[in-house]
Scaffold this motif. Structure first.
Motif, mmCIF file in Angstrom:
data_model
loop_
_atom_site.group_PDB
_atom_site.id
_atom_site.type_symbol
_atom_site.label_atom_id
_atom_site.label_comp_id
_atom_site.label_asym_id
_atom_site.label_seq_id
_atom_site.Cartn_x
_atom_site.Cartn_y
_atom_site.Cartn_z
ATOM 1 N N GLN A 77 0.816 -1.208 0.000
ATOM 2 C CA GLN A 77 0.000 0.000 0.000
ATOM 3 C C GLN A 77 0.855 1.265 0.000
ATOM 4 O OE1 GLN A 77 -3.116 0.022 -0.790
ATOM 5 N NE2 GLN A 77 -2.968 -2.200 -0.860
ATOM 6 N N ALA A 78 1.986 1.244 0.691
ATOM 7 C CA ALA A 78 2.891 2.397 0.661
ATOM 8 C C ALA A 78 3.408 2.620 -0.759
ATOM 9 C CB ALA A 78 4.043 2.193 1.632
ATOM 10 N N ASP A 111 -3.168 -3.627 5.246
ATOM 11 C CA ASP A 111 -2.853 -3.906 3.849
ATOM 12 C C ASP A 111 -3.944 -3.456 2.884
ATOM 13 O OD1 ASP A 111 -1.054 -4.899 1.914
ATOM 14 O OD2 ASP A 111 -2.196 -6.764 1.768
ATOM 15 N N GLU A 112 -5.010 -2.857 3.399
ATOM 16 C CA GLU A 112 -6.075 -2.376 2.519
ATOM 17 C C GLU A 112 -5.694 -1.007 1.951
ATOM 18 O OE1 GLU A 112 -7.830 -4.863 5.830
ATOM 19 O OE2 GLU A 112 -6.605 -3.073 5.802
ATOM 20 N N PRO A 113 -6.303 -0.613 0.830
ATOM 21 C CA PRO A 113 -5.996 0.692 0.228
ATOM 22 C C PRO A 113 -6.340 1.887 1.116
ATOM 23 C CG PRO A 113 -7.194 -0.695 -1.327
ATOM 24 C CD PRO A 113 -7.207 -1.408 -0.009
ATOM 25 N N THR A 114 -7.330 1.717 2.005
ATOM 26 C CA THR A 114 -7.697 2.779 2.948
ATOM 27 C C THR A 114 -7.790 2.168 4.348
ATOM 28 O OG1 THR A 114 -10.103 2.498 2.919
ATOM 29 C CG2 THR A 114 -9.126 3.857 1.147
ATOM 30 N N VAL A 115 -7.915 3.020 5.349
ATOM 31 C CA VAL A 115 -8.045 2.528 6.730
ATOM 32 C C VAL A 115 -9.506 2.305 7.127
ATOM 33 C CG1 VAL A 115 -5.869 3.475 7.556
ATOM 34 C CG2 VAL A 115 -7.943 4.855 7.700
ATOM 35 N N GLU A 116 -10.422 2.354 6.192
ATOM 36 C CA GLU A 116 -11.839 2.226 6.524
ATOM 37 C C GLU A 116 -12.161 0.952 7.299
ATOM 38 O OE1 GLU A 116 -14.303 2.854 3.088
ATOM 39 O OE2 GLU A 116 -13.749 4.979 2.972
ATOM 40 N N GLN A 117 -11.686 -0.208 6.853
ATOM 41 C CA GLN A 117 -11.989 -1.464 7.541
ATOM 42 C C GLN A 117 -11.377 -1.498 8.931
ATOM 43 O OE1 GLN A 117 -14.284 -3.705 6.526
ATOM 44 N NE2 GLN A 117 -14.584 -2.150 4.941
ATOM 45 N N LEU A 118 -10.192 -0.953 9.071
ATOM 46 C CA LEU A 118 -9.545 -0.878 10.378
ATOM 47 C C LEU A 118 -10.321 0.045 11.313
ATOM 48 C CD1 LEU A 118 -7.192 -1.783 12.114
ATOM 49 C CD2 LEU A 118 -5.772 -0.050 11.000
ATOM 50 N N LEU A 119 -10.778 1.171 10.796
ATOM 51 C CA LEU A 119 -11.597 2.081 11.595
ATOM 52 C C LEU A 119 -12.894 1.414 12.034
ATOM 53 C CD1 LEU A 119 -11.063 5.348 9.554
ATOM 54 C CD2 LEU A 119 -10.377 4.988 11.942
ATOM 55 N N PRO A 139 -10.601 11.311 3.709
ATOM 56 C CA PRO A 139 -11.341 10.313 2.928
ATOM 57 C C PRO A 139 -12.251 9.410 3.758
ATOM 58 C CG PRO A 139 -9.025 10.342 2.305
ATOM 59 C CD PRO A 139 -9.158 11.230 3.497
ATOM 60 N N GLU A 140 -11.881 9.142 4.999
ATOM 61 C CA GLU A 140 -12.640 8.222 5.847
ATOM 62 C C GLU A 140 -13.662 8.918 6.748
ATOM 63 O OE1 GLU A 140 -8.554 7.247 4.846
ATOM 64 O OE2 GLU A 140 -9.193 8.646 6.409
ATOM 65 N N ARG A 141 -13.881 10.196 6.555
ATOM 66 C CA ARG A 141 -14.725 10.966 7.471
ATOM 67 C C ARG A 141 -16.127 10.378 7.615
ATOM 68 N NH1 ARG A 141 -14.503 13.372 2.797
ATOM 69 N NH2 ARG A 141 -16.400 14.070 1.764
ATOM 70 N N ASP A 142 -16.728 9.928 6.516
ATOM 71 C CA ASP A 142 -18.090 9.379 6.596
ATOM 72 C C ASP A 142 -18.126 8.077 7.385
ATOM 73 O OD1 ASP A 142 -19.123 11.533 5.182
ATOM 74 O OD2 ASP A 142 -18.940 10.513 3.242
ATOM 75 N N VAL A 143 -17.097 7.255 7.243
ATOM 76 C CA VAL A 143 -17.010 6.007 8.004
ATOM 77 C C VAL A 143 -16.894 6.316 9.491
ATOM 78 C CG1 VAL A 143 -15.533 4.000 8.478
ATOM 79 C CG2 VAL A 143 -16.055 4.637 6.127
ATOM 80 N N VAL A 144 -16.029 7.253 9.845
ATOM 81 C CA VAL A 144 -15.833 7.632 11.249
ATOM 82 C C VAL A 144 -17.139 8.174 11.832
ATOM 83 C CG1 VAL A 144 -14.576 9.161 12.808
ATOM 84 C CG2 VAL A 144 -13.370 8.043 10.923
ATOM 85 N N ARG A 145 -17.783 9.031 11.101
ATOM 86 C CA ARG A 145 -19.037 9.616 11.581
ATOM 87 C C ARG A 145 -20.158 8.578 11.669
ATOM 88 N NH1 ARG A 145 -18.248 14.975 7.810
ATOM 89 N NH2 ARG A 145 -16.673 15.975 9.129
ATOM 90 N N SER A 146 -20.091 7.531 10.838
ATOM 91 C CA SER A 146 -21.148 6.508 10.830
ATOM 92 C C SER A 146 -21.264 5.764 12.151
ATOM 93 C CB SER A 146 -20.920 5.504 9.690
ATOM 94 O OG SER A 146 -19.882 4.593 10.008
ATOM 95 N N TYR A 147 -20.187 5.649 12.897
ATOM 96 C CA TYR A 147 -20.262 4.969 14.199
ATOM 97 C C TYR A 147 -20.173 5.957 15.364
ATOM 98 C CZ TYR A 147 -15.130 5.196 14.145
ATOM 99 O OH TYR A 147 -13.843 5.628 14.088
#
Length: 173
Positions: A77-78, A111-119, A139-147
């Motif tokens: 990913q890096a 190892d995912e392209p974004t941290v969404e699953q980890l969040l 990029p992950e703001r909506d995921v963070v706000r969803s929980y």
């Protein structure tokens, strides 16, 4: 930190290597910390060559809560984010260096392209991002706000970068 059972966590200074955890173990630690009323903060990045901007970012993130977890991008990913020839430092070494910082409690490699699953797995109270973002551009703001989590912009102005360090070293005779 020593664990007496899977649900009870006692906080203390841990050796660097034992602060680098697989996601499933980290989820259990976060759940136990949350039961103790701890505020969980999450930060992430490649951290290819650690510089003062990284340190200031992570220290500012830690100041927002009790437990700072840092996600380090895997080598694949890096490379996707930074380009051919990167990262310069292997993922396990980058994770160990980051985990050695006083502000950092735990590190995990993702190892995912974004941290969404980890969040979504950790559900930190705060997702801290550097000043190269705004709250609306994370990029992950909506995921963070969803929980029910919050996004926070922390650290000093983006005046430091690994790419600049590499460029400067490459230009030196």
């Amino acid at each position: 930190m020593r664990t007496t059972n899977e649900d009870e966590v006692h906080w203390a200074v841990l050796p660097v290597q034992s602060r680098i955890l697989e996601r499933n173990k980290l989820v259990r630690i976060v759940e136990a910390a949350r039961k103790e009323g701890k505020r969980i903060v999450f930060a992430n990045g490649c951290f290819d060559i650690l510089h003062v901007g990284h340190v200031r970012y992570l220290e500012a993130a830690k100041a927002l809560g009790d437990l700072l977890i840092v996600g380090v991008n895997s080598e694949e990913q890096a490379r996707e984010l930074k380009g051919t020839g990167r990262p310069l430092v292997p993922q396990d070494q980058r994770a160990e260096i980051v985990s050695s910082l006083e502000a950092v409690d735990f590190v995990t490699i993702f190892d995912e392209p974004t941290v969404e699953q980890l969040l979504l797995a950790l559900k930190p109270d705060i997702h801290a991002k550097g000043t190269d973002y705004s709250e609306d551009s994370v990029p992950e703001r909506d995921v963070v706000r969803s929980y029910g989590g919050q996004v926070a912009i922390v650290g000093d102005p983006k005046d430091h970068s690994t790419s600049q360090v590499i460029e400067k070293v490459s230009d030196e005779p």
